[in-house]
Design an enzyme around this catalytic site. Structure first.
Site, short mmCIF file in Angstrom:
data_model
loop_
_atom_site.label_atom_id
_atom_site.label_comp_id
_atom_site.label_asym_id
_atom_site.label_seq_id
_atom_site.Cartn_x
_atom_site.Cartn_y
_atom_site.Cartn_z
CE1 TYR A 58 42.10 41.36 28.41
CE2 TYR A 58 40.47 43.09 28.71
CZ TYR A 58 41.78 42.67 28.72
OH TYR A 58 42.78 43.57 29.04
CB THR A 85 46.26 41.17 38.98
OG1 THR A 85 45.86 41.24 40.36
CG2 THR A 85 45.92 39.79 38.42
CB VAL A 86 48.85 46.03 38.01
CG1 VAL A 86 50.25 45.68 38.46
CG2 VAL A 86 48.70 45.80 36.50
CB CYS A 134 46.97 46.97 33.24
SG CYS A 134 45.63 46.13 34.09
CD1 TRP A 139 51.37 42.33 36.54
CD2 TRP A 139 51.99 43.68 34.86
NE1 TRP A 139 50.30 42.44 35.68
CE2 TRP A 139 50.64 43.27 34.64
CE3 TRP A 139 52.58 44.53 33.93
CZ2 TRP A 139 49.90 43.68 33.54
CZ3 TRP A 139 51.84 44.95 32.84
CH2 TRP A 139 50.53 44.53 32.64
#
Length: 358
Positions: free
Chosen positions: A196, A132-133, A65, A98
């Protein structure tokens, strides 16, 4: 452009979002040096402060990520490895979360959980948004503290200063903060998120717009960095940390997978030299895992790559070639020094990087 600063020139003409909208709602709690011991204190989730306490928090990241990669770099540059532990998630994940399938038994050895979602829901039951991370987790309670990735790295630089290693660089020097903040906002909008926008464009019109906008930004960076070694000032700052994860993923992922294919980054003389300079700097290349990066993008984005086939190339050995950027002046860490060796348990596998690992 007149008397604009370099960052103002870069920020000029930044357009509005179109075609791809990223959810930017985070748990915005912070860990601060002046928070009362124990904690957290505050009125509600998202507005609480937690105290700086060595050993209390775990940074959960994923090498795949780009947003998490920033936090891993800053933690290493500042020498916080013994102060904030690191948990690494598997590059492949399903819709739920995750997960920690890289660890023995698929369980994080410190938090004792299989999925990061468990830490989110320990804090906010039935957490309604994406998992999220990077995420900072309170080890004693197993609860998420924050996933506000832009603020996490700034706080590592400013709030954890007492625990920085000797010789830690000033990544967010006070005199340069307005310029760093301005250029960082532009980098996020036009480059970090720009790839993105192109990759997830829903139709030709939005793709064409995103493609043109991204390459306009990369061309501006090519010009900006032709006469200066780093984005702001004479050493690496937070701005460079924020740009690097996108650039290092460009040729192996964004060029083909996200159709950002006017050229490879390797073919751009200034940006390729700038990237080589950073990659060869401790903290950057030694935290970059090309195999996990490709596994994640090609294996998770089924709407972009339905087969899930992961390409074998490209060869990224060119990142070890001389860059010649020293001639522009400046030094990577200013009056500071390079971090020490990567802790044994945090090294990128040798087969996942062109760097010698040892």
């Amino acid at each position: 452009m007149g008397d604009m600063t370099p960052s103002e020139r870069l920020a000029a003409n930044a357009a509005t979002e179109g075609g791809f909208d990223r959810d930017t709602t985070y748990v915005e709690d912070r860990i601060t040096a002046d928070a009362p011991p124990g904690g957290p204190t505050g009125e509600r989730v998202g507005q609480m402060v937690w105290p700086v306490e060595p050993g209390r928090y775990r940074l959960v990241a994923a090498r795949a990520c780009p947003w998490a990669h920033r936090a891993v770099i800053v933690r290493r540059l500042l020498g916080l490895e013994e102060i904030i532990s690191l948990g690494l998630a598997h590059p492949l994940h399903g819709e739920p979360s995750w997960n920690f399938d890289l660890d023995e038994g698929g369980v994080d050895p410190v938090l004792g959980i299989h999925r990061l979602r468990e830490a989110y829901e320990a804090r906010i039951p039935d957490y309604p948004r994406g998992i999220t991370v990077p995420a900072l987790v309170d080890v004693p309670t197993g609860q998420l503290v924050t996933n506000d990735f832009p603020q996490i790295t700034l706080d590592l630089s400013t709030e954890w200063r007492e625990h920085h290693r000797d010789g830690a660089p000033e990544l967010y020097p006070e005199a340069l903060r307005p310029e760093i903040d301005e250029i960082s906002r532009w980098i996020y909008t036009e480059v970090n998120n720009g790839v993105y926008r192109a990759g997830f464009a829903a139709d030709q019109e939005h793709y064409d717009e995103a493609y043109d906008r991204l390459w306009a930004a990369l061309d501006r960076l090519e010009e900006h960095l032709a006469t200066r070694r780093y984005l702001v000032g004479e050493q690496i700052t937070e701005a460079d940390v924020r740009l690097y994860p996108t650039l290092v993923r460009f040729d192996p992922v964004y060029h083909g997978h996200f159709k950002c294919n006017r050229s490879t980054l390797r073919e751009m003389p200034v940006l390729s030299a700038y990237l080589r300079d950073l990659f060869q700097t401790p903290g950057f290349g030694d935290s970059t895992d090309f195999e996990q990066i490709k596994q994640h993008y090609y294996g998770v984005h089924h709407e972009v790559n339905p087969t899930g086939v992961v390409p074998q190339g490209p060869d990224m050995g060119w990142l070890l070639e001389p860059h010649g950027r020293e001639a522009l002046g400046g030094t990577p860490f200013g009056r500071g020094s390079a971090p020490g060796p990567v802790p044994a348990g945090e090294r990128v596998p040798a087969e996942h990087t062109p760097l010698p690992v040892g």
